[in-house]
Design a protein around this motif. Structure first.
Motif, PDB file in Angstrom:
ATOM      1  N   ALA A  34     -38.839  -0.274 -41.140  1.00 34.36           N
ATOM      2  CA  ALA A  34     -37.623   0.580 -40.537  1.00 34.36           C
ATOM      3  C   ALA A  34     -37.946   2.088 -39.973  1.00 34.36           C
ATOM      4  CB  ALA A  34     -36.388   0.711 -41.595  1.00 34.36           C
ATOM      5  N   ASP A  35     -38.986   2.770 -40.807  1.00 31.17           N
ATOM      6  CA  ASP A  35     -39.309   4.093 -40.665  1.00 31.17           C
ATOM      7  C   ASP A  35     -40.148   3.937 -39.333  1.00 31.17           C
ATOM      8  OD1 ASP A  35     -38.052   5.029 -42.935  1.00 31.17           O
ATOM      9  OD2 ASP A  35     -39.741   5.011 -44.110  1.00 31.17           O
ATOM     10  N   SER A  36     -41.086   3.100 -39.259  1.00 37.59           N
ATOM     11  CA  SER A  36     -41.770   3.176 -38.025  1.00 37.59           C
ATOM     12  C   SER A  36     -40.892   2.919 -36.868  1.00 37.59           C
ATOM     13  CB  SER A  36     -42.775   1.825 -38.082  1.00 37.59           C
ATOM     14  OG  SER A  36     -43.863   1.867 -39.060  1.00 37.59           O
ATOM     15  N   LEU A  37     -40.055   1.837 -36.982  1.00 34.48           N
ATOM     16  CA  LEU A  37     -39.178   1.757 -35.691  1.00 34.48           C
ATOM     17  C   LEU A  37     -38.439   3.006 -35.296  1.00 34.48           C
ATOM     18  CD1 LEU A  37     -38.052  -0.381 -33.538  1.00 34.48           C
ATOM     19  CD2 LEU A  37     -35.990  -1.028 -35.457  1.00 34.48           C
ATOM     20  N   ARG A  38     -37.817   3.595 -36.450  1.00 35.42           N
ATOM     21  CA  ARG A  38     -37.023   4.789 -36.244  1.00 35.42           C
ATOM     22  C   ARG A  38     -38.069   6.024 -35.367  1.00 35.42           C
ATOM     23  NH1 ARG A  38     -35.604   5.627 -41.534  1.00 35.42           N
ATOM     24  NH2 ARG A  38     -34.466   3.757 -41.898  1.00 35.42           N
ATOM     25  N   GLY A  39     -39.448   6.047 -36.077  1.00 39.48           N
ATOM     26  CA  GLY A  39     -40.257   6.888 -35.321  1.00 39.48           C
ATOM     27  C   GLY A  39     -40.666   6.580 -34.105  1.00 39.48           C
ATOM     28  N   PHE A  40     -40.534   5.299 -33.513  1.00 37.93           N
ATOM     29  CA  PHE A  40     -40.896   4.892 -32.199  1.00 37.93           C
ATOM     30  C   PHE A  40     -39.798   5.104 -31.464  1.00 37.93           C
ATOM     31  CE2 PHE A  40     -40.302   1.634 -28.896  1.00 37.93           C
ATOM     32  CZ  PHE A  40     -41.504   1.685 -28.309  1.00 37.93           C
ATOM     33  N   VAL A  41     -38.564   4.902 -31.756  1.00 37.99           N
ATOM     34  CA  VAL A  41     -37.336   5.105 -31.101  1.00 37.99           C
ATOM     35  C   VAL A  41     -37.319   6.751 -30.767  1.00 37.99           C
ATOM     36  CG1 VAL A  41     -34.640   5.292 -30.967  1.00 37.99           C
ATOM     37  CG2 VAL A  41     -36.050   3.102 -31.602  1.00 37.99           C
ATOM     38  N   ARG A  42     -37.628   7.443 -31.764  1.00 39.47           N
ATOM     39  CA  ARG A  42     -37.570   9.086 -31.308  1.00 39.47           C
ATOM     40  C   ARG A  42     -38.696   9.543 -30.688  1.00 39.47           C
ATOM     41  NH1 ARG A  42     -36.862   9.856 -37.700  1.00 39.47           N
ATOM     42  NH2 ARG A  42     -34.359   9.545 -37.821  1.00 39.47           N
ATOM     43  N   ALA A  43     -39.760   8.911 -30.474  1.00 40.60           N
ATOM     44  CA  ALA A  43     -40.776   9.235 -29.711  1.00 40.60           C
ATOM     45  C   ALA A  43     -40.557   9.060 -28.280  1.00 40.60           C
ATOM     46  CB  ALA A  43     -42.247   8.452 -30.350  1.00 40.60           C
ATOM     47  N   VAL A  44     -39.595   8.027 -28.002  1.00 39.60           N
ATOM     48  CA  VAL A  44     -39.625   7.925 -26.566  1.00 39.60           C
ATOM     49  C   VAL A  44     -38.301   8.566 -25.999  1.00 39.60           C
ATOM     50  CG1 VAL A  44     -39.107   5.950 -24.774  1.00 39.60           C
ATOM     51  CG2 VAL A  44     -40.777   5.470 -26.945  1.00 39.60           C
ATOM     52  N   ASP A  45     -38.521   9.145 -24.561  1.00 37.24           N
ATOM     53  CA  ASP A  45     -37.416   9.887 -24.129  1.00 37.24           C
ATOM     54  C   ASP A  45     -36.648   8.823 -23.260  1.00 37.24           C
ATOM     55  OD1 ASP A  45     -35.673  11.406 -22.742  1.00 37.24           O
ATOM     56  OD2 ASP A  45     -37.148  12.405 -21.473  1.00 37.24           O
ATOM     57  N   TRP A  46     -35.676   8.091 -23.769  1.00 38.35           N
ATOM     58  CA  TRP A  46     -34.895   7.224 -23.356  1.00 38.35           C
ATOM     59  C   TRP A  46     -34.051   7.421 -22.158  1.00 38.35           C
ATOM     60  CZ3 TRP A  46     -36.584   2.609 -24.672  1.00 38.35           C
ATOM     61  CH2 TRP A  46     -37.279   2.423 -26.099  1.00 38.35           C
ATOM     62  N   THR A  47     -33.869   8.787 -21.776  1.00 32.39           N
ATOM     63  CA  THR A  47     -33.223   9.179 -20.639  1.00 32.39           C
ATOM     64  C   THR A  47     -34.055   9.196 -19.239  1.00 32.39           C
ATOM     65  OG1 THR A  47     -33.690  11.536 -21.160  1.00 32.39           O
ATOM     66  CG2 THR A  47     -31.623  10.644 -22.058  1.00 32.39           C
ATOM     67  N   GLU A  48     -35.184   8.823 -19.384  1.00 37.70           N
ATOM     68  CA  GLU A  48     -36.094   8.809 -18.139  1.00 37.70           C
ATOM     69  C   GLU A  48     -35.567   7.711 -17.251  1.00 37.70           C
ATOM     70  OE1 GLU A  48     -40.166   9.054 -18.043  1.00 37.70           O
ATOM     71  OE2 GLU A  48     -40.239  10.026 -20.070  1.00 37.70           O
ATOM     72  N   PRO A  49     -35.358   8.082 -15.835  1.00 34.89           N
ATOM     73  CA  PRO A  49     -34.807   7.027 -14.857  1.00 34.89           C
ATOM     74  C   PRO A  49     -35.415   5.720 -14.890  1.00 34.89           C
ATOM     75  CG  PRO A  49     -34.988   9.407 -13.921  1.00 34.89           C
ATOM     76  CD  PRO A  49     -35.641   9.384 -15.400  1.00 34.89           C
ATOM     77  N   TRP A  50     -36.641   5.717 -14.937  1.00 34.87           N
ATOM     78  CA  TRP A  50     -37.404   4.340 -15.048  1.00 34.87           C
ATOM     79  C   TRP A  50     -37.050   3.495 -16.246  1.00 34.87           C
ATOM     80  CZ3 TRP A  50     -41.127   2.495 -18.088  1.00 34.87           C
ATOM     81  CH2 TRP A  50     -41.779   3.441 -19.122  1.00 34.87           C
ATOM     82  N   LEU A  51     -36.959   4.345 -17.427  1.00 32.26           N
ATOM     83  CA  LEU A  51     -36.343   3.444 -18.637  1.00 32.26           C
ATOM     84  C   LEU A  51     -35.155   3.082 -18.598  1.00 32.26           C
ATOM     85  CD1 LEU A  51     -38.322   5.169 -21.584  1.00 32.26           C
ATOM     86  CD2 LEU A  51     -38.542   3.054 -20.905  1.00 32.26           C
ATOM     87  N   MET A  52     -34.299   3.854 -18.161  1.00 34.58           N
ATOM     88  CA  MET A  52     -32.823   3.447 -17.858  1.00 34.58           C
ATOM     89  C   MET A  52     -32.863   2.247 -16.874  1.00 34.58           C
ATOM     90  SD  MET A  52     -30.925   6.970 -18.132  1.00 34.58           S
ATOM     91  CE  MET A  52     -29.990   6.982 -16.811  1.00 34.58           C
ATOM     92  N   GLY A  53     -33.617   2.446 -15.826  1.00 31.66           N
ATOM     93  CA  GLY A  53     -33.592   1.382 -14.862  1.00 31.66           C
ATOM     94  C   GLY A  53     -34.035   0.008 -15.322  1.00 31.66           C
ATOM     95  N   LEU A  54     -35.188   0.134 -16.301  1.00 39.84           N
ATOM     96  CA  LEU A  54     -35.661  -1.131 -16.929  1.00 39.84           C
ATOM     97  C   LEU A  54     -34.658  -1.732 -17.868  1.00 39.84           C
ATOM     98  CD1 LEU A  54     -38.138  -2.854 -17.162  1.00 39.84           C
ATOM     99  CD2 LEU A  54     -38.886  -1.283 -19.232  1.00 39.84           C
ATOM    100  N   MET A  55     -33.959  -0.887 -18.517  1.00 37.53           N
ATOM    101  CA  MET A  55     -32.763  -1.288 -19.424  1.00 37.53           C
ATOM    102  C   MET A  55     -31.636  -2.031 -18.689  1.00 37.53           C
ATOM    103  SD  MET A  55     -32.506   1.313 -22.594  1.00 37.53           S
ATOM    104  CE  MET A  55     -32.979   3.011 -21.687  1.00 37.53           C
ATOM    105  N   ALA A  56     -31.523  -1.373 -17.742  1.00 38.33           N
ATOM    106  CA  ALA A  56     -30.201  -2.134 -16.630  1.00 38.33           C
ATOM    107  C   ALA A  56     -30.903  -3.187 -16.245  1.00 38.33           C
ATOM    108  CB  ALA A  56     -29.905  -1.152 -15.594  1.00 38.33           C
ATOM    109  N   PHE A  57     -32.216  -3.644 -15.918  1.00 41.02           N
ATOM    110  CA  PHE A  57     -32.735  -4.691 -15.283  1.00 41.02           C
ATOM    111  C   PHE A  57     -32.736  -5.938 -16.403  1.00 41.02           C
ATOM    112  CE2 PHE A  57     -36.749  -7.051 -15.431  1.00 41.02           C
ATOM    113  CZ  PHE A  57     -36.404  -8.088 -14.311  1.00 41.02           C
ATOM    114  N   HIS A  58     -33.037  -5.447 -17.555  1.00 42.03           N
ATOM    115  CA  HIS A  58     -33.004  -6.455 -18.678  1.00 42.03           C
ATOM    116  C   HIS A  58     -31.509  -6.655 -19.077  1.00 42.03           C
ATOM    117  CE1 HIS A  58     -37.138  -6.668 -19.502  1.00 42.03           C
ATOM    118  NE2 HIS A  58     -37.207  -5.377 -19.786  1.00 42.03           N
TER     119      HIS A  58
END
Length: 163
Positions: A34-58
């Motif tokens: 769980a600590d590793s997962l939290r660290g991963f989620v915090r390390a990524v900027d989820w507001t980047e347009p390409w990531l938001m587009g990828l999430m919308a695609f999925h």
């Protein structure tokens, strides 16, 4: 005889060590994961347009998979596309690692492919599982319909023989 006994003792010691290591990992629970997962989620900027587009695609692909659950051919085509995407993940990772400056603020694409596995392959595999489960449910419903029709037909044949 002593050699066999020494070998058995050494083997038992090795197994005992493995059992103790497994036991200590089980006692620690899912905390480290769980600590590793939290660290991963915090390390990524989820507001980047390409990531938001990828999430919308999925999300749209998942909704399509659920919406097409009654269409077996389209489900299998979607399954093929999803597995093809997973198969191509390594090539996609290599390409994106070379061109990350054109669309991202950071290089998320490591040689091991952890990031692409989490944000690309993981959702595709989940969508594939949804598609397969949906197809299995449809198949079971079809088998039930077929069996009921078969039983009705047998009853009719039995009635016709009695008359």
């Amino acid at each position: 005889m002593e050699e066999v006994q020494a070998a058995v003792t050494a083997h038992l010691d090795q197994v005992s060590g493995l059992v103790q290591a497994l036991s200590s990992e089980l006692r620690s629970g899912i905390g480290p994961a769980a600590d590793s997962l939290r660290g991963f989620v915090r390390a990524v900027d989820w507001t980047e347009p390409w990531l938001m587009g990828l999430m919308a695609f999925h999300a749209s692909l998942l909704l399509t998979a659920v919406g097409l659950r009654r269409h077996a051919n389209l489900q299998f085509f979607l399954l093929f596309l999803a597995y093809s995407g997973v198969y191509l993940a390594q090539k996609i990772n290599i390409y994106l690692a070379e061109h990350w400056k054109s669309f991202a603020s950071r290089n998320y694409f490591d040689r091991a492919g952890v990031f692409i596995s989490v944000v690309w392959s993981g959702p595709l595999i989940f969508i594939s599982i949804v598609s397969v489960v949906s197809s299995l449910i449809t198949l079971c419903q079809l088998m039930i319909k077929w069996k009921r029709a078969e039983l009705r037909h047998r009853v009719r044949l039995a009635r016709d023989k009695q008359e």
